[in-house]
Design a protein around this motif. Structure first.
Motif, PDB file in Angstrom:
ATOM      1  N   GLU A   1       0.826  -1.207   0.000  1.00 51.41           N
ATOM      2  CA  GLU A   1       0.000   0.000   0.000  1.00 51.41           C
ATOM      3  C   GLU A   1       0.862   1.261   0.000  1.00 51.41           C
ATOM      4  O   GLU A   1       0.613   2.205  -0.758  1.00 51.41           O
ATOM      5  CB  GLU A   1      -0.927   0.000   1.213  1.00 51.41           C
ATOM      6  N   SER A   2       1.901   1.279   0.850  1.00 52.40           N
ATOM      7  CA  SER A   2       2.780   2.443   0.931  1.00 52.40           C
ATOM      8  C   SER A   2       3.543   2.654  -0.372  1.00 52.40           C
ATOM      9  O   SER A   2       3.709   3.792  -0.836  1.00 52.40           O
ATOM     10  CB  SER A   2       3.753   2.270   2.099  1.00 52.40           C
ATOM     11  N   THR A   3       3.991   1.567  -0.962  1.00 54.96           N
ATOM     12  CA  THR A   3       4.737   1.664  -2.217  1.00 54.96           C
ATOM     13  C   THR A   3       3.838   2.124  -3.354  1.00 54.96           C
ATOM     14  O   THR A   3       4.264   2.909  -4.218  1.00 54.96           O
ATOM     15  CB  THR A   3       5.389   0.324  -2.573  1.00 54.96           C
ATOM     16  N   HIS A   4       2.602   1.651  -3.364  1.00 56.28           N
ATOM     17  CA  HIS A   4       1.672   2.066  -4.416  1.00 56.28           C
ATOM     18  C   HIS A   4       1.473   3.578  -4.399  1.00 56.28           C
ATOM     19  O   HIS A   4       1.484   4.243  -5.450  1.00 56.28           O
ATOM     20  CB  HIS A   4       0.333   1.352  -4.248  1.00 56.28           C
ATOM     21  N   ALA A   5       1.330   4.143  -3.193  1.00 58.71           N
ATOM     22  CA  ALA A   5       1.179   5.592  -3.087  1.00 58.71           C
ATOM     23  C   ALA A   5       2.444   6.313  -3.546  1.00 58.71           C
ATOM     24  O   ALA A   5       2.381   7.350  -4.214  1.00 58.71           O
ATOM     25  CB  ALA A   5       0.837   5.974  -1.646  1.00 58.71           C
TER      26      ALA A   5
ATOM     27  N   ALA B   1       5.200   8.356   0.317  1.00 60.63           N
ATOM     28  CA  ALA B   1       4.797   9.202  -0.801  1.00 60.63           C
ATOM     29  C   ALA B   1       5.156  10.667  -0.554  1.00 60.63           C
ATOM     30  O   ALA B   1       5.567  11.384  -1.478  1.00 60.63           O
ATOM     31  CB  ALA B   1       3.298   9.059  -1.051  1.00 60.63           C
ATOM     32  N   THR B   2       5.026  11.106   0.691  1.00 60.58           N
ATOM     33  CA  THR B   2       5.375  12.493   1.014  1.00 60.58           C
ATOM     34  C   THR B   2       6.850  12.758   0.764  1.00 60.58           C
ATOM     35  O   THR B   2       7.230  13.823   0.247  1.00 60.58           O
ATOM     36  CB  THR B   2       5.022  12.796   2.478  1.00 60.58           C
ATOM     37  N   LEU B   3       7.697  11.805   1.115  1.00 59.91           N
ATOM     38  CA  LEU B   3       9.130  11.965   0.877  1.00 59.91           C
ATOM     39  C   LEU B   3       9.432  11.955  -0.624  1.00 59.91           C
ATOM     40  O   LEU B   3      10.315  12.682  -1.092  1.00 59.91           O
ATOM     41  CB  LEU B   3       9.903  10.873   1.604  1.00 59.91           C
ATOM     42  N   VAL B   4       8.710  11.134  -1.377  1.00 60.72           N
ATOM     43  CA  VAL B   4       8.870  11.139  -2.830  1.00 60.72           C
ATOM     44  C   VAL B   4       8.470  12.496  -3.399  1.00 60.72           C
ATOM     45  O   VAL B   4       9.139  13.043  -4.288  1.00 60.72           O
ATOM     46  CB  VAL B   4       8.036  10.007  -3.479  1.00 60.72           C
ATOM     47  N   GLN B   5       7.393  13.060  -2.892  1.00 57.45           N
ATOM     48  CA  GLN B   5       6.924  14.356  -3.380  1.00 57.45           C
ATOM     49  C   GLN B   5       7.960  15.457  -3.172  1.00 57.45           C
ATOM     50  O   GLN B   5       8.049  16.393  -3.968  1.00 57.45           O
ATOM     51  CB  GLN B   5       5.604  14.711  -2.701  1.00 57.45           C
ATOM     52  N   ARG B   6       8.775  15.329  -2.108  1.00 60.33           N
ATOM     53  CA  ARG B   6       9.852  16.316  -1.911  1.00 60.33           C
ATOM     54  C   ARG B   6      10.865  16.250  -3.046  1.00 60.33           C
ATOM     55  O   ARG B   6      11.403  17.280  -3.472  1.00 60.33           O
ATOM     56  CB  ARG B   6      10.556  16.080  -0.566  1.00 60.33           C
ATOM     57  N   VAL B   7      11.151  15.043  -3.513  1.00 64.87           N
ATOM     58  CA  VAL B   7      12.100  14.901  -4.623  1.00 64.87           C
ATOM     59  C   VAL B   7      11.472  15.415  -5.921  1.00 64.87           C
ATOM     60  O   VAL B   7      12.145  16.054  -6.732  1.00 64.87           O
ATOM     61  CB  VAL B   7      12.562  13.439  -4.773  1.00 64.87           C
ATOM     62  N   VAL B   8      10.209  15.126  -6.113  1.00 60.61           N
ATOM     63  CA  VAL B   8       9.511  15.644  -7.293  1.00 60.61           C
ATOM     64  C   VAL B   8       9.596  17.177  -7.326  1.00 60.61           C
ATOM     65  O   VAL B   8       9.831  17.774  -8.382  1.00 60.61           O
ATOM     66  CB  VAL B   8       8.042  15.173  -7.301  1.00 60.61           C
ATOM     67  N   ALA B   9       9.431  17.807  -6.164  1.00 58.66           N
ATOM     68  CA  ALA B   9       9.529  19.270  -6.097  1.00 58.66           C
ATOM     69  C   ALA B   9      10.927  19.742  -6.481  1.00 58.66           C
ATOM     70  O   ALA B   9      11.079  20.782  -7.144  1.00 58.66           O
ATOM     71  CB  ALA B   9       9.168  19.756  -4.695  1.00 58.66           C
ATOM     72  N   LEU B  10      11.949  18.989  -6.091  1.00 59.42           N
ATOM     73  CA  LEU B  10      13.310  19.344  -6.488  1.00 59.42           C
ATOM     74  C   LEU B  10      13.497  19.192  -7.993  1.00 59.42           C
ATOM     75  O   LEU B  10      14.189  20.002  -8.632  1.00 59.42           O
ATOM     76  CB  LEU B  10      14.320  18.469  -5.743  1.00 59.42           C
ATOM     77  N   CYS B  11      12.892  18.168  -8.573  1.00 58.25           N
ATOM     78  CA  CYS B  11      12.971  18.000 -10.029  1.00 58.25           C
ATOM     79  C   CYS B  11      12.344  19.199 -10.734  1.00 58.25           C
ATOM     80  O   CYS B  11      12.876  19.689 -11.744  1.00 58.25           O
ATOM     81  CB  CYS B  11      12.274  16.709 -10.445  1.00 58.25           C
ATOM     82  N   GLU B  12      11.236  19.679 -10.199  1.00 62.46           N
ATOM     83  CA  GLU B  12      10.610  20.876 -10.771  1.00 62.46           C
ATOM     84  C   GLU B  12      11.520  22.081 -10.610  1.00 62.46           C
ATOM     85  O   GLU B  12      11.679  22.887 -11.540  1.00 62.46           O
ATOM     86  CB  GLU B  12       9.258  21.111 -10.101  1.00 62.46           C
ATOM     87  N   LYS B  13      12.143  22.207  -9.448  1.00 62.41           N
ATOM     88  CA  LYS B  13      13.036  23.339  -9.189  1.00 62.41           C
ATOM     89  C   LYS B  13      14.196  23.366 -10.181  1.00 62.41           C
ATOM     90  O   LYS B  13      14.565  24.448 -10.683  1.00 62.41           O
ATOM     91  CB  LYS B  13      13.564  23.243  -7.759  1.00 62.41           C
ATOM     92  N   TYR B  14      14.771  22.201 -10.460  1.00 63.75           N
ATOM     93  CA  TYR B  14      15.938  22.137 -11.337  1.00 63.75           C
ATOM     94  C   TYR B  14      15.573  21.781 -12.781  1.00 63.75           C
ATOM     95  O   TYR B  14      16.447  21.458 -13.580  1.00 63.75           O
ATOM     96  CB  TYR B  14      16.958  21.147 -10.771  1.00 63.75           C
ATOM     97  N   GLU B  15      14.287  21.842 -13.080  1.00 67.32           N
ATOM     98  CA  GLU B  15      13.776  21.653 -14.445  1.00 67.32           C
ATOM     99  C   GLU B  15      14.195  20.312 -15.026  1.00 67.32           C
ATOM    100  O   GLU B  15      14.638  20.216 -16.177  1.00 67.32           O
ATOM    101  CB  GLU B  15      14.214  22.810 -15.345  1.00 67.32           C
ATOM    102  N   ARG B  16      14.026  19.267 -14.208  1.00 68.95           N
ATOM    103  CA  ARG B  16      14.260  17.910 -14.683  1.00 68.95           C
ATOM    104  C   ARG B  16      12.951  17.130 -14.624  1.00 68.95           C
ATOM    105  O   ARG B  16      12.266  17.138 -13.595  1.00 68.95           O
ATOM    106  CB  ARG B  16      15.308  17.187 -13.827  1.00 68.95           C
ATOM    107  N   PRO B  17      12.598  16.439 -15.693  1.00 73.39           N
ATOM    108  CA  PRO B  17      11.396  15.612 -15.632  1.00 73.39           C
ATOM    109  C   PRO B  17      11.614  14.412 -14.710  1.00 73.39           C
ATOM    110  O   PRO B  17      12.731  13.910 -14.576  1.00 73.39           O
ATOM    111  CB  PRO B  17      11.202  15.168 -17.084  1.00 73.39           C
ATOM    112  N   VAL B  18      10.558  13.976 -14.062  1.00 75.08           N
ATOM    113  CA  VAL B  18      10.612  12.761 -13.255  1.00 75.08           C
ATOM    114  C   VAL B  18      10.480  11.572 -14.201  1.00 75.08           C
ATOM    115  O   VAL B  18       9.563  11.519 -15.025  1.00 75.08           O
ATOM    116  CB  VAL B  18       9.474  12.744 -12.215  1.00 75.08           C
TER     117      VAL B  18
END
Length: 279
Positions: free
Chosen positions: A33-37, A245-262
């Motif tokens: 369940e945690s991994t799916h999120a 998932a919340t920790l993953v979202q932090r990395v996604v935000a960094l990808c947006e900051k540095y203009e890298r697609p996930v």
């Protein structure tokens, strides 16, 4: 920058307990369940350990089989990476799950100090684990706790013990091992590119409060990033992380900051040279 960032989520590890953070998933169902999120949030690699009912670590191949089956069903296309780490077993029991033929498995190629003990990876065991991965078509992820581990991976690649170009993950911030040092981090990158090619992919993981630091360094430097409750149960000094998932979202935000697609799971598989799957 057209360089998709692969996000690896380390779901549970061997150490964090519910007492540390109630969000730490222990049972197979909780981990799936945690991994799916986390998968829906952007993670495309699941770094997996399994636990006993009392939350202690396990190397039971049947538990790994159940977890792998659940992840493949509920997170189609996600890369399943099983841990052969030393906290959950000793000797060859650490590789008892490799006949399950996961996409990847962690491979520590040398020993180093941990907070309260020596993390032992003797040469004969390293050779055996690498041989099992080669036999079962499992791609190793080299866990580099020290510079010598990157050089050892090159030696093993040259000898044919590692078939594909090594995928190296820098692990920084473990007490008594390599701290989160930016100059060392930069030299790690230079060493990977010198030994394995200028386009060689690499990843980085930071432990505890160093997690977000290494996430930032990795994303901004063109590498791939690991996050998850195994390495860090907090958002900051005063707040626990509510989920993987919340920790993953932090990395996604960094990808947006540095203009890298996930990276999508298809892109992640292509970058790492893994076989495509239908989902």
């Amino acid at each position: 920058m057209e360089n998709p960032c692969i996000i690896c989520v380390a779901i549970t590890g061997s150490l964090p307990r519910k007492a540390d953070n109630s969000a730490v998933p222990i049972t197979i169902a909780e981990q799936v369940e945690s991994t799916h999120a986390a998968f829906e949030a952007g993670a495309t690699i699941a770094h997996c350990h399994v636990r006993n009912e009392d939350e202690t670590p396990s190397s039971d191949p049947e538990k790994f089989a159940a977890l792998k089956e659940g992840l493949e069903k509920h997170c189609p296309g996600m890369i399943v990476q099983l841990s052969t780490g030393g906290r959950s077993g000793a000797g060859q029991t650490r590789g008892g799950m490799l006949p399950l033929r996961p996409d990847m498995a962690s491979l520590s190629v040398g020993s180093n100090n941990f907070p309260t003990r020596v993390y032992e990876n003797p040469p004969d065991l390293v050779d055996w684990l690498a041989g099992e991965m080669r036999s079962h078509g499992v791609k190793p992820e080299i866990e580099a706790f020290d510079l010598s581990h990157i050089l050892k991976a090159k030696e093993m690649w040259d000898k044919g013990q590692i078939v594909d170009r090594p995928y190296v993950q820098f692990v920084m911030g473990v007490k008594n091992a390599m701290p989160a040092d930016r100059e060392v981090f930069n030299y790690y990158i230079q060493t990977v590119h010198r030994l394995f090619g200028a386009d060689a992919p690499w990843c980085a993981a930071g432990i505890g409060p160093n997690q977000i630091v290494l996430n930032d360094w990795a994303v901004s430097s063109g590498g791939h990033a690991r996050t998850g409750l195994e390495d860090n149960v907090r958002l900051d000094k005063t707040r626990l992380a509510p989920s993987n998932a919340t920790l993953v979202q932090r990395v996604v935000a960094l990808c947006e900051k540095y203009e890298r697609p996930v990276a999508t799971w298809r892109q992640a598989r292509a970058i790492l040279g893994l076989k495509p799957v239908s989902a």
